[in-house]
Write a protein that holds these residues in place. Structure first.
Motif, PDB file in Angstrom:
ATOM      1  N   HIS A 110      13.097 128.502 -88.465  1.00 27.73           N
ATOM      2  CA  HIS A 110      12.992 128.674 -87.009  1.00 27.73           C
ATOM      3  C   HIS A 110      12.398 127.429 -86.350  1.00 27.73           C
ATOM      4  N   ARG A 111      11.366 126.886 -86.971  1.00 27.20           N
ATOM      5  CA  ARG A 111      10.716 125.694 -86.422  1.00 27.20           C
ATOM      6  C   ARG A 111      11.697 124.515 -86.386  1.00 27.20           C
ATOM      7  N   MET A 112      12.434 124.321 -87.476  1.00 30.34           N
ATOM      8  CA  MET A 112      13.389 123.212 -87.553  1.00 30.34           C
ATOM      9  C   MET A 112      14.551 123.435 -86.585  1.00 30.34           C
ATOM     10  N   SER A 113      14.971 124.683 -86.436  1.00 25.65           N
ATOM     11  CA  SER A 113      16.053 125.001 -85.520  1.00 25.65           C
ATOM     12  C   SER A 113      15.641 124.731 -84.072  1.00 25.65           C
ATOM     13  N   ASP A 114      14.416 125.132 -83.730  1.00 21.83           N
ATOM     14  CA  ASP A 114      13.912 124.863 -82.377  1.00 21.83           C
ATOM     15  C   ASP A 114      13.825 123.367 -82.117  1.00 21.83           C
ATOM     16  N   TYR A 115      13.382 122.617 -83.130  1.00 19.77           N
ATOM     17  CA  TYR A 115      13.271 121.170 -82.987  1.00 19.77           C
ATOM     18  C   TYR A 115      14.649 120.543 -82.786  1.00 19.77           C
ATOM     19  N   ALA A 116      15.631 120.985 -83.583  1.00 17.39           N
ATOM     20  CA  ALA A 116      16.993 120.451 -83.453  1.00 17.39           C
ATOM     21  C   ALA A 116      17.591 120.804 -82.092  1.00 17.39           C
ATOM     22  N   SER A 117      17.350 122.009 -81.623  1.00 17.70           N
ATOM     23  CA  SER A 117      17.856 122.401 -80.304  1.00 17.70           C
ATOM     24  C   SER A 117      17.238 121.545 -79.206  1.00 17.70           C
ATOM     25  N   GLY A 118      15.956 121.265 -79.344  1.00 16.15           N
ATOM     26  CA  GLY A 118      15.295 120.412 -78.359  1.00 16.15           C
ATOM     27  C   GLY A 118      15.873 119.006 -78.340  1.00 16.15           C
ATOM     28  N   LEU A 119      16.177 118.465 -79.525  1.00 10.87           N
ATOM     29  CA  LEU A 119      16.789 117.142 -79.590  1.00 10.87           C
ATOM     30  C   LEU A 119      18.171 117.133 -78.950  1.00 10.87           C
ATOM     31  N   LYS A 120      18.945 118.179 -79.217  1.00 14.73           N
ATOM     32  CA  LYS A 120      20.280 118.271 -78.608  1.00 14.73           C
ATOM     33  C   LYS A 120      20.176 118.318 -77.091  1.00 14.73           C
ATOM     34  N   ASP A 121      19.227 119.105 -76.585  1.00 16.96           N
ATOM     35  CA  ASP A 121      19.050 119.198 -75.135  1.00 16.96           C
ATOM     36  C   ASP A 121      18.651 117.852 -74.539  1.00 16.96           C
ATOM     37  N   GLN A 122      17.780 117.133 -75.241  1.00 17.41           N
ATOM     38  CA  GLN A 122      17.383 115.814 -74.744  1.00 17.41           C
ATOM     39  C   GLN A 122      18.571 114.869 -74.690  1.00 17.41           C
ATOM     40  N   LEU A 123      19.407 114.901 -75.721  1.00 18.57           N
ATOM     41  CA  LEU A 123      20.567 114.004 -75.740  1.00 18.57           C
ATOM     42  C   LEU A 123      21.580 114.377 -74.671  1.00 18.57           C
ATOM     43  N   ARG A 124      21.756 115.676 -74.447  1.00 16.03           N
ATOM     44  CA  ARG A 124      22.701 116.123 -73.427  1.00 16.03           C
ATOM     45  C   ARG A 124      22.237 115.732 -72.027  1.00 16.03           C
ATOM     46  N   ASN A 125      20.933 115.847 -71.812  1.00 17.86           N
ATOM     47  CA  ASN A 125      20.392 115.604 -70.473  1.00 17.86           C
ATOM     48  C   ASN A 125      20.085 114.136 -70.215  1.00 17.86           C
ATOM     49  N   ARG A 126      20.203 113.338 -71.254  1.00 18.86           N
ATOM     50  CA  ARG A 126      19.912 111.914 -71.072  1.00 18.86           C
ATOM     51  C   ARG A 126      21.057 111.272 -70.302  1.00 18.86           C
ATOM     52  N   SER A 127      20.741 110.720 -69.189  1.00 18.00           N
ATOM     53  CA  SER A 127      21.768 110.051 -68.389  1.00 18.00           C
ATOM     54  C   SER A 127      21.446 108.564 -68.352  1.00 18.00           C
ATOM     55  N   GLN A 128      22.375 107.815 -67.859  1.00 14.37           N
ATOM     56  CA  GLN A 128      22.151 106.384 -67.759  1.00 14.37           C
ATOM     57  C   GLN A 128      21.047 106.098 -66.751  1.00 14.37           C
ATOM     58  N   HIS A 129      20.369 105.020 -67.005  1.00 11.98           N
ATOM     59  CA  HIS A 129      19.342 104.588 -66.060  1.00 11.98           C
ATOM     60  C   HIS A 129      20.028 104.232 -64.742  1.00 11.98           C
ATOM     61  N   PRO A 130      19.427 104.569 -63.605  1.00 13.71           N
ATOM     62  CA  PRO A 130      20.073 104.279 -62.314  1.00 13.71           C
ATOM     63  C   PRO A 130      20.416 102.806 -62.111  1.00 13.71           C
ATOM     64  N   SER A 131      19.673 101.897 -62.729  1.00 15.71           N
ATOM     65  CA  SER A 131      19.962 100.471 -62.538  1.00 15.71           C
ATOM     66  C   SER A 131      21.245 100.053 -63.245  1.00 15.71           C
ATOM     67  N   CYS A 132      21.770 100.890 -64.146  1.00 14.71           N
ATOM     68  CA  CYS A 132      23.025 100.552 -64.829  1.00 14.71           C
ATOM     69  C   CYS A 132      24.172 100.445 -63.828  1.00 14.71           C
ATOM     70  N   GLU A 133      24.192 101.358 -62.869  1.00 10.05           N
ATOM     71  CA  GLU A 133      25.253 101.307 -61.854  1.00 10.05           C
ATOM     72  C   GLU A 133      25.126 100.048 -60.999  1.00 10.05           C
ATOM     73  N   LEU A 134      23.892  99.701 -60.641  1.00  6.07           N
ATOM     74  CA  LEU A 134      23.681  98.474 -59.858  1.00  6.07           C
ATOM     75  C   LEU A 134      24.085  97.241 -60.667  1.00  6.07           C
ATOM     76  N   ALA A 135      23.783  97.260 -61.956  1.00  4.57           N
ATOM     77  CA  ALA A 135      24.162  96.128 -62.807  1.00  4.57           C
ATOM     78  C   ALA A 135      25.678  96.008 -62.907  1.00  4.57           C
ATOM     79  N   SER A 136      26.372  97.146 -62.943  1.00  2.00           N
ATOM     80  CA  SER A 136      27.840  97.070 -63.005  1.00  2.00           C
ATOM     81  C   SER A 136      28.398  96.476 -61.709  1.00  2.00           C
ATOM     82  N   HIS A 137      27.779  96.797 -60.578  1.00  2.34           N
ATOM     83  CA  HIS A 137      28.202  96.185 -59.307  1.00  2.34           C
ATOM     84  C   HIS A 137      27.949  94.678 -59.333  1.00  2.34           C
ATOM     85  N   ALA A 138      26.802  94.286 -59.906  1.00  3.83           N
ATOM     86  CA  ALA A 138      26.478  92.858 -59.995  1.00  3.83           C
ATOM     87  C   ALA A 138      27.486  92.137 -60.890  1.00  3.83           C
ATOM     88  N   ARG A 139      27.866  92.759 -62.011  1.00  4.73           N
ATOM     89  CA  ARG A 139      28.867  92.156 -62.903  1.00  4.73           C
ATOM     90  C   ARG A 139      30.210  91.987 -62.203  1.00  4.73           C
TER      91      ARG A 139
END
Length: 136
Positions: free
Chosen positions: A84-113
């Motif tokens: 259960h502990r390992m499953s909760d930990y794995a679920s938390g990691l999956k949620d973090q990866l799913r919710n991780r979005s690009q840093h807002p400055s990435c879009e500005l950098a693409s405009h600069a490029r």
């Protein structure tokens, strides 16, 4: 006050009735038989390296090749808690990866490029200044 007699009380019926024809014993036996069925199926599907990892997480030194039914009840409880502990930990990691979005400055950098590719240095400097200010 020596001649005070207590009031008569009625004997209350027991809250739990006595076992009828051994039904309680049968019920307890059925529960004990089915208690670890989910753990048995999870354990059977785990590859041996993962079993070793679960056993280590549970703080046990048991052999990973043995069946879960060969472990004592406290050991099975420790394995269940580790899963259960390992499953909760794995679920938390999956949620973090799913919710991780690009840093807002990435879009500005693409405009600069894009502005750099077009040769528009004024626009490049504008986008870089926004990034440096931390606008995004």
């Amino acid at each position: 006050m020596a001649n005070v007699t207590p009031l008569p009380t009625r004997k209350a019926p027991p809250r739990v009735h006595s076992d009828r024809a051994g039904f309680g014993e049968l019920r307890a036996e059925l529960h004990s038989r089915a208690a670890d069925q989910d753990l048995i199926s999870v354990w059977a599907d785990l590859p041996f390296p993962e079993r070793r990892l679960v056993l280590k997480s549970a703080g046990l030194t048991a052999d990973a090749t043995q069946q879960i039914s060969q472990l004592a009840k406290p050991e099975r409880a420790a394995v269940r808690a580790a899963i259960h502990r390992m499953s909760d930990y794995a679920s938390g990691l999956k949620d973090q990866l799913r919710n991780r979005s690009q840093h807002p400055s990435c879009e500005l950098a693409s405009h600069a490029r894009q502005a750099l590719a077009e040769g528009n240095t004024k626009a490049v400097l504008h986008w870089l200044s926004l990034i440096e200010k931390g606008v995004a």
